[in-house]
Motif scaffolding. Structure first.
Motif, PDB file in Angstrom:
ATOM      1  N   UNK A 258       4.200  -8.203   5.532  1.00 13.55           N
ATOM      2  CA  UNK A 258       3.760  -7.118   5.901  1.00 13.55           C
ATOM      3  C   UNK A 258       4.533  -6.264   4.384  1.00 13.55           C
ATOM      4  N   UNK A 259       5.082  -6.927   3.811  1.00 11.73           N
ATOM      5  CA  UNK A 259       5.730  -6.177   2.990  1.00 11.73           C
ATOM      6  C   UNK A 259       4.748  -6.743   1.332  1.00 11.73           C
ATOM      7  N   UNK A 260       4.639  -7.818   1.644  1.00 17.27           N
ATOM      8  CA  UNK A 260       4.051  -8.440   0.297  1.00 17.27           C
ATOM      9  C   UNK A 260       2.242  -7.210   0.304  1.00 17.27           C
ATOM     10  N   UNK A 261       2.155  -7.365   1.099  1.00 14.73           N
ATOM     11  CA  UNK A 261       0.567  -6.933   1.941  1.00 14.73           C
ATOM     12  C   UNK A 261       0.427  -5.251   1.092  1.00 14.73           C
ATOM     13  N   UNK A 262       1.346  -4.918   1.334  1.00 15.84           N
ATOM     14  CA  UNK A 262       2.018  -3.644   1.080  1.00 15.84           C
ATOM     15  C   UNK A 262       2.088  -2.655  -0.709  1.00 15.84           C
ATOM     16  N   UNK A 263       2.800  -4.513  -0.720  1.00 20.04           N
ATOM     17  CA  UNK A 263       2.846  -3.974  -2.707  1.00 20.04           C
ATOM     18  C   UNK A 263       1.734  -4.408  -2.763  1.00 20.04           C
ATOM     19  N   UNK A 264       1.030  -5.308  -2.437  1.00 21.12           N
ATOM     20  CA  UNK A 264      -0.803  -5.724  -3.362  1.00 21.12           C
ATOM     21  C   UNK A 264      -1.450  -4.884  -3.130  1.00 21.12           C
ATOM     22  N   UNK A 265      -1.613  -4.194  -2.132  1.00 24.17           N
ATOM     23  CA  UNK A 265      -1.793  -3.003  -1.910  1.00 24.17           C
ATOM     24  C   UNK A 265      -1.878  -1.616  -2.541  1.00 24.17           C
ATOM     25  N   UNK A 266      -1.016  -1.074  -2.456  1.00 24.10           N
ATOM     26  CA  UNK A 266      -0.421  -0.540  -3.644  1.00 24.10           C
ATOM     27  C   UNK A 266      -0.574  -0.447  -5.063  1.00 24.10           C
ATOM     28  N   UNK A 267      -0.555  -1.476  -5.096  1.00 25.62           N
ATOM     29  CA  UNK A 267      -0.878  -1.825  -6.879  1.00 25.62           C
ATOM     30  C   UNK A 267      -2.342  -2.200  -6.719  1.00 25.62           C
ATOM     31  N   UNK A 268      -3.044  -2.505  -5.937  1.00 27.92           N
ATOM     32  CA  UNK A 268      -4.649  -2.475  -6.148  1.00 27.92           C
ATOM     33  C   UNK A 268      -5.077  -0.464  -6.071  1.00 27.92           C
ATOM     34  N   UNK A 269      -4.611   0.407  -4.944  1.00 27.27           N
ATOM     35  CA  UNK A 269      -4.663   1.453  -4.897  1.00 27.27           C
ATOM     36  C   UNK A 269      -4.112   2.402  -6.402  1.00 27.27           C
ATOM     37  N   UNK A 270      -3.382   2.012  -6.962  1.00 23.24           N
ATOM     38  CA  UNK A 270      -2.898   2.312  -8.070  1.00 23.24           C
ATOM     39  C   UNK A 270      -4.251   2.197  -9.319  1.00 23.24           C
TER      40      UNK A 270
ATOM     41  N   UNK B 285      10.626   0.631  10.178  1.00 26.21           N
ATOM     42  CA  UNK B 285       9.660   1.109  10.877  1.00 26.21           C
ATOM     43  C   UNK B 285       8.433   1.118  11.103  1.00 26.21           C
ATOM     44  N   UNK B 286       7.447   1.296  10.227  1.00 24.37           N
ATOM     45  CA  UNK B 286       5.926   0.678  10.671  1.00 24.37           C
ATOM     46  C   UNK B 286       5.602  -0.329  11.250  1.00 24.37           C
ATOM     47  N   UNK B 287       6.403  -1.673   9.867  1.00 21.88           N
ATOM     48  CA  UNK B 287       6.433  -3.353  10.636  1.00 21.88           C
ATOM     49  C   UNK B 287       7.123  -3.510  11.885  1.00 21.88           C
ATOM     50  N   UNK B 288       7.821  -2.569  12.567  1.00 15.09           N
ATOM     51  CA  UNK B 288       8.608  -3.041  13.976  1.00 15.09           C
ATOM     52  C   UNK B 288       7.589  -2.012  14.797  1.00 15.09           C
ATOM     53  N   UNK B 289       6.692  -0.619  14.505  1.00 18.23           N
ATOM     54  CA  UNK B 289       5.492  -0.527  15.516  1.00 18.23           C
ATOM     55  C   UNK B 289       4.801  -1.608  15.567  1.00 18.23           C
ATOM     56  N   UNK B 290       3.818  -1.594  14.500  1.00 21.69           N
ATOM     57  CA  UNK B 290       3.188  -2.634  14.275  1.00 21.69           C
ATOM     58  C   UNK B 290       2.936  -3.839  14.432  1.00 21.69           C
ATOM     59  N   UNK B 291       3.689  -4.864  14.123  1.00 23.78           N
ATOM     60  CA  UNK B 291       4.067  -6.020  14.446  1.00 23.78           C
ATOM     61  C   UNK B 291       5.173  -6.530  14.697  1.00 23.78           C
ATOM     62  N   UNK B 292       6.279  -6.267  14.676  1.00 24.01           N
ATOM     63  CA  UNK B 292       7.499  -6.851  14.979  1.00 24.01           C
ATOM     64  C   UNK B 292       7.391  -6.582  16.676  1.00 24.01           C
TER      65      UNK B 292
END
Length: 448
Positions: A211-223, A7-14
């Motif tokens: 989008x999914x890859x970017x969020x996975x990278x951000x999540x890993x960096x944040x952790x 839903x976030x991807x659809x609103x922001x990018x899709x």
């Protein structure tokens, strides 16, 4: 989580992808600059055509400009604020997204990132870190930057052909920023991978896979950062992150999310744009051997050469602002809440500001008038460090390997906002001996 992400991807990018493609098919130049591969690789003819259409040109989702005077005016005006995602979607949609996915990873383009907030928050955040990046503080880093560059060049010297991006342009700035922040230098390859994901978030119209890859990278960096903050609380060091953690814990000036956002931005911004500066600069000098010969004969021009590289092939091509109220810019009415896309790469080739703008000239007298570091209150905090790394890194490279030449086809990165090379295969050719680290006060290394 998956549904919330979609839903976030659809609103922001899709939805933006659909609009951009439709408008590009109908001939809208602003949309074509985002969607057409040819204009991604060489956007400058498109910038020229768009500039001729007026100061602010209606695009698919924005007003767009490639004029230097318009970009400067908007960037310096308090009538415009940063264009964070929450400002770009309808308020009800933004509220729904926040409720269904409150645990989404911190992003460099969403509050509380310094890129996504205006005063007073922006002023507060910038004050906490600005002393580390003053011109004097950065200049004191020069001997260490020279030493790191020499060590990387030593490692390359044993190989006849290297990937200049992978083995030099990325590693120089990421090593420097890792030492400034106090994060493990031996993790620099991992930081580069995470940074690549964060860089994608700067573009609009990402595919869901991106989008999914970017969020996975951000999540890993944040952790990882949250764990690192815990380690710094137990054993603080004499570094910037240790000081920020102390401020967050003792004074309450930074929340946990703000601390994480600031650390992620400082780490990513500390190498993403500079590695593009080094790669773009190498290619420009290889393609303009006369300019390189001039620099070797007259090394005093190196600082201005870096400014000309920043102008001619800007590492950051685009930024955006949102109008706070109804206003007017160079005779064009701009309604409140309008998105204004500023094509920095086009502004830096505006013939009204730069004579013969498509010519690469390391002696250009007004090269420093470029907007590669933005302008106004959001002027790049790390500009002095990027300039230092660009000057030292490029000069050391061509001093050590004066016969450097391409050994294959360079490959561009797929990002639009950040412009640079993914790979530059080069043959090192003849090598010179390693120059000594200069004493304090001496600028740079010796160019042949």
């Amino acid at each position: 989580m998956t549904v919330a992400r979609m839903l976030r991807w659809a609103a922001l990018h899709g939805s933006t992808r659909v609009v951009l493609r439709a408008r590009a098919w109908r001939g809208n130049l602003g949309a074509q600059l985002v969607t057409e591969p040819g204009l991604l690789r060489d956007p400058f003819p498109g910038y020229d055509r768009l500039r001729e259409q007026g100061p602010l040109v209606p695009g698919a989702v924005s007003l767009t400009t490639a004029r230097h005077d318009v970009c400067t005016t908007v960037l310096r005006s308090d009538g415009f604020g940063v264009a964070s995602p929450e400002r770009l979607v309808a308020r009800p949609i933004g509220e729904v997204l926040a409720r269904i996915d409150p645990g989404r990873p911190v992003s460099p383009i969403e509050a509380p990132s310094m890129l996504a907030v205006d005063p007073p928050d922006h002023t507060r955040f910038r004050k906490l870190v600005s002393r580390v990046f003053t011109a004097r503080a950065v200049e004191a880093l020069r001997p260490r930057v020279v030493q790191i560059a020499d060590e990387l060049l030593d490692a390359m010297a044993a190989e006849p052909v290297v990937d200049l991006v992978d083995q030099y342009a990325t590693l120089l700035p990421v090593t420097v920023i890792a030492e400034i922040l106090g994060v493990p230098v031996d993790m620099r390859r991992q930081f580069l991978r995470w940074g690549g994901g964060a860089a994608m978030t700067l573009d609009i119209g990402l595919t869901y896979r991106q989008f999914r890859q970017s969020e996975a990278d951000l999540d890993a960096l944040q952790g990882w950062l949250l764990g690192h903050f815990a380690r710094l609380r137990r054993r603080p060091g004499d570094d910037l992150l240790s000081r920020l953690v102390a401020v967050a814990d003792e004074s309450g000036e930074l929340s946990g999310r703000e601390l994480c956002s600031m650390a992620m931005l400082l780490l990513g911004a500390g190498f993403e744009t500079t590695m593009n500066l080094l790669g773009n600069g190498t290619m420009l000098l290889l393609r303009h051997p006369g300019e390189l010969e001039l620099l070797c004969a007259e090394p005093a021009h190196w600082p201005n050469a870096v400014e000309e590289i920043l102008r001619h092939d800007s590492p950051v091509q685009t930024t955006a602002r949102v109008s706070r109220r109804d206003t007017e810019v160079f005779g064009v009415a701009v309604p409140a809440d309008a998105l204004v896309v500023l094509l920095i790469g086009g502004a830096n080739r505006d013939p009204a500001m730069f004579a013969d703008p498509h010519r690469f000239d390391v002696r250009r007298p007004n090269a420093r008038e470029h907007l590669a570091f933005s302008s106004g209150i959001h002027y790049c905090l790390g500009a002095a460090l990027a300039r230092l790394e660009g000057e030292v890194g490029l000069r050391a490279l061509f001093d050590r390997f004066p016969d450097l030449e391409l050994a294959g086809t360079p490959r561009w990165r797929s990002t639009r906002t950040l412009r640079g090379y993914r790979s530059i295969p080069v043959s090192l050719g003849h090598r010179r001996g390693r120059p000594a680290v200069p004493p304090a006060g001496r600028r740079g290394v010796t160019c042949p």
